[in-house]
Design a protein around this motif. Sequence first.
Motif, PDB file in Angstrom:
ATOM      1  N   VAL A  30       0.715  -1.371   0.111  1.00 26.58           N
ATOM      2  CA  VAL A  30       0.058   0.376   0.367  1.00 26.58           C
ATOM      3  C   VAL A  30       0.789   0.923   0.407  1.00 26.58           C
ATOM      4  O   VAL A  30       2.128   1.439   0.198  1.00 26.58           O
ATOM      5  CB  VAL A  30      -0.929   0.076   1.169  1.00 26.58           C
ATOM      6  N   GLN A  31      -0.305   2.188  -0.336  1.00 27.62           N
ATOM      7  CA  GLN A  31       1.228   3.262  -0.068  1.00 27.62           C
ATOM      8  C   GLN A  31       1.606   4.171   0.691  1.00 27.62           C
ATOM      9  O   GLN A  31       2.692   4.692   0.547  1.00 27.62           O
ATOM     10  CB  GLN A  31       0.145   4.588  -1.362  1.00 27.62           C
ATOM     11  N   PRO A  32       0.655   3.745   2.151  1.00 31.52           N
ATOM     12  CA  PRO A  32       1.552   4.657   3.153  1.00 31.52           C
ATOM     13  C   PRO A  32       2.806   3.391   3.821  1.00 31.52           C
ATOM     14  O   PRO A  32       3.660   4.296   4.258  1.00 31.52           O
ATOM     15  CB  PRO A  32       0.320   4.105   3.937  1.00 31.52           C
ATOM     16  N   ALA A  33       2.943   2.288   3.319  1.00 34.32           N
ATOM     17  CA  ALA A  33       4.458   1.841   3.410  1.00 34.32           C
ATOM     18  C   ALA A  33       4.895   2.241   2.756  1.00 34.32           C
ATOM     19  O   ALA A  33       5.911   2.920   3.679  1.00 34.32           O
ATOM     20  CB  ALA A  33       3.834   0.290   3.100  1.00 34.32           C
ATOM     21  N   ILE A  34       5.288   2.729   1.342  1.00 36.52           N
ATOM     22  CA  ILE A  34       6.429   3.327   0.745  1.00 36.52           C
ATOM     23  C   ILE A  34       6.578   4.699   0.901  1.00 36.52           C
ATOM     24  O   ILE A  34       7.422   4.950   1.618  1.00 36.52           O
ATOM     25  CB  ILE A  34       5.828   3.578  -0.956  1.00 36.52           C
ATOM     26  N   ALA A  35       5.594   5.395   1.731  1.00 38.09           N
ATOM     27  CA  ALA A  35       5.854   6.813   2.250  1.00 38.09           C
ATOM     28  C   ALA A  35       6.395   6.491   3.524  1.00 38.09           C
ATOM     29  O   ALA A  35       7.710   7.185   3.582  1.00 38.09           O
ATOM     30  CB  ALA A  35       4.599   7.251   2.894  1.00 38.09           C
ATOM     31  N   ARG A  36       6.071   5.229   4.515  1.00 38.18           N
ATOM     32  CA  ARG A  36       6.916   5.391   5.702  1.00 38.18           C
ATOM     33  C   ARG A  36       8.176   5.129   5.195  1.00 38.18           C
ATOM     34  O   ARG A  36       8.744   5.390   5.712  1.00 38.18           O
ATOM     35  CB  ARG A  36       6.994   4.360   6.241  1.00 38.18           C
ATOM     36  N   TRP A  37       8.441   4.574   4.591  1.00 41.61           N
ATOM     37  CA  TRP A  37      10.157   4.034   4.162  1.00 41.61           C
ATOM     38  C   TRP A  37      10.974   4.703   3.203  1.00 41.61           C
ATOM     39  O   TRP A  37      12.428   4.700   3.967  1.00 41.61           O
ATOM     40  CB  TRP A  37      10.533   2.548   2.937  1.00 41.61           C
ATOM     41  N   GLU A  38      10.032   5.676   2.424  1.00 41.99           N
ATOM     42  CA  GLU A  38      11.290   6.651   1.824  1.00 41.99           C
ATOM     43  C   GLU A  38      11.070   7.965   2.989  1.00 41.99           C
ATOM     44  O   GLU A  38      11.765   8.715   3.188  1.00 41.99           O
ATOM     45  CB  GLU A  38       9.994   7.394   0.809  1.00 41.99           C
ATOM     46  N   ASN A  39      10.263   8.182   3.707  1.00 47.51           N
ATOM     47  CA  ASN A  39      10.506   9.317   4.708  1.00 47.51           C
ATOM     48  C   ASN A  39      11.115   8.854   6.190  1.00 47.51           C
ATOM     49  O   ASN A  39      11.775   9.444   6.998  1.00 47.51           O
ATOM     50  CB  ASN A  39       9.349   9.383   5.415  1.00 47.51           C
ATOM     51  N   GLY A  40      11.943   7.671   6.027  1.00 44.27           N
ATOM     52  CA  GLY A  40      12.573   6.868   7.143  1.00 44.27           C
ATOM     53  C   GLY A  40      12.143   6.339   8.527  1.00 44.27           C
ATOM     54  O   GLY A  40      13.238   6.842   9.462  1.00 44.27           O
ATOM     55  N   ASN A  41      10.164   6.819   8.401  1.00 47.83           N
ATOM     56  CA  ASN A  41       9.698   6.655   9.569  1.00 47.83           C
ATOM     57  C   ASN A  41       9.254   5.560   9.659  1.00 47.83           C
ATOM     58  O   ASN A  41       9.004   4.569  10.991  1.00 47.83           O
ATOM     59  CB  ASN A  41       8.217   6.978   9.652  1.00 47.83           C
ATOM     60  N   SER A  42      10.211   4.031   8.666  1.00 49.15           N
ATOM     61  CA  SER A  42       9.822   2.530   9.171  1.00 49.15           C
ATOM     62  C   SER A  42      11.560   2.132   8.436  1.00 49.15           C
ATOM     63  O   SER A  42      11.446   2.311   7.513  1.00 49.15           O
ATOM     64  CB  SER A  42       8.370   2.388   8.074  1.00 49.15           C
ATOM     65  N   SER A  43      12.020   1.040   9.403  1.00 42.93           N
ATOM     66  CA  SER A  43      13.171   0.116   9.266  1.00 42.93           C
ATOM     67  C   SER A  43      12.652  -0.410   7.220  1.00 42.93           C
ATOM     68  O   SER A  43      11.837  -0.957   6.865  1.00 42.93           O
ATOM     69  CB  SER A  43      13.583  -0.610   9.624  1.00 42.93           C
ATOM     70  N   VAL A  44      14.237  -0.585   6.677  1.00 43.63           N
ATOM     71  CA  VAL A  44      13.207  -0.765   5.470  1.00 43.63           C
ATOM     72  C   VAL A  44      14.581  -2.154   5.383  1.00 43.63           C
ATOM     73  O   VAL A  44      16.083  -2.055   5.436  1.00 43.63           O
ATOM     74  CB  VAL A  44      13.583  -0.247   3.711  1.00 43.63           C
ATOM     75  N   LYS A  45      14.614  -3.206   4.490  1.00 38.04           N
ATOM     76  CA  LYS A  45      15.829  -4.196   4.711  1.00 38.04           C
ATOM     77  C   LYS A  45      15.728  -4.005   3.543  1.00 38.04           C
ATOM     78  O   LYS A  45      15.435  -3.870   2.255  1.00 38.04           O
ATOM     79  CB  LYS A  45      15.194  -5.625   4.411  1.00 38.04           C
ATOM     80  N   LEU A  46      17.516  -4.588   3.024  1.00 36.21           N
ATOM     81  CA  LEU A  46      18.090  -4.259   1.817  1.00 36.21           C
ATOM     82  C   LEU A  46      17.346  -5.518   0.951  1.00 36.21           C
ATOM     83  O   LEU A  46      17.278  -4.807  -0.482  1.00 36.21           O
ATOM     84  CB  LEU A  46      19.807  -4.857   1.781  1.00 36.21           C
ATOM     85  N   ASP A  47      17.328  -6.218   1.005  1.00 36.68           N
ATOM     86  CA  ASP A  47      16.397  -7.029   0.053  1.00 36.68           C
ATOM     87  C   ASP A  47      15.153  -6.327  -0.559  1.00 36.68           C
ATOM     88  O   ASP A  47      14.714  -5.941  -1.824  1.00 36.68           O
ATOM     89  CB  ASP A  47      15.185  -8.581   0.564  1.00 36.68           C
ATOM     90  N   ASP A  48      14.346  -5.933   0.407  1.00 33.60           N
ATOM     91  CA  ASP A  48      13.643  -4.876  -0.512  1.00 33.60           C
ATOM     92  C   ASP A  48      13.340  -3.577  -0.908  1.00 33.60           C
ATOM     93  O   ASP A  48      13.122  -3.118  -1.732  1.00 33.60           O
ATOM     94  CB  ASP A  48      12.359  -4.584   1.006  1.00 33.60           C
ATOM     95  N   VAL A  49      15.388  -3.574  -0.625  1.00 34.20           N
ATOM     96  CA  VAL A  49      15.539  -1.993  -1.984  1.00 34.20           C
ATOM     97  C   VAL A  49      15.764  -2.479  -2.613  1.00 34.20           C
ATOM     98  O   VAL A  49      15.191  -1.513  -3.969  1.00 34.20           O
ATOM     99  CB  VAL A  49      16.542  -1.244  -0.918  1.00 34.20           C
TER     100      VAL A  49
END
Length: 269
Positions: A30-49
Amino acid sequence: MQSSGGALIRDARRRAGLTQAELAARAGTVQPAIARWENGNSSVKLDDVLRLTRLCGLELEFSLVVPRVHSAAKSTGPAVERALARPVHSGGSSTAERIVDAAVECLIDVGWEKATVSEVAARAGLSRPTVYSYFGSREDLLFAVSSAAAQRISAQLLAVAEAGTDSGAEFVVESVVTVVMEYRRDPAASLLALIRPGEILAAQAVEVSRVALLPLLKWEPQVADELDEIAETVMRFVVSLMVDDGSRCRSEDGLRAYLYRRLIPSLHI
């Protein structure tokens, strides 16, 4: 990989001309998940990147390198001169690049306050809805301009590193000297994306500084966890030197000596 991973996702999405919702649809989220990653509000794994970058039609490349020993070279060499000669804008032919080019020209001509989406659209020969289809808001567009300026600044600093430095301290000093002297030559174009009326640091200034200072880790790998704070400290020095260069810092040699006395000890490198 929280902040840098999100920045990579955002850059890949914007290069592909996708909205957050469009990338989310491709990724099955969902769009909020992308927004949280881009804004640094949620950690993101290298695999996801890696996965999200590929969904944007791009690939990340990694390599392990042995730090090189650089010969001492204080003067500006041909590599630096070529980097300084590059324009701020991308000069590309895609619609998104046309919009960014027009925004850069607009900022130089009329400044931040009058750089409206309507004005940018007119300069690009496009409609306002077309601009908004690529950049969801004026702030998104100005961030793209910041990214264009960051590419130029990063190219300058990488050229400094390649021109020959012996230590992380020397790299930082020569990088700051390069940026400050470039600003004095052309304050309208060189760092237009970082300095805004009424603000000490633009929202993306520290991120731009962090990316530009990544070569520091060749000499000082132990400061990797402190790079954000180092980037902020360096950027604050840079901004203060733009606002008032002071009698001690008007010449390159004076500025260089001042940075060795005051900036480098504060970074503990």
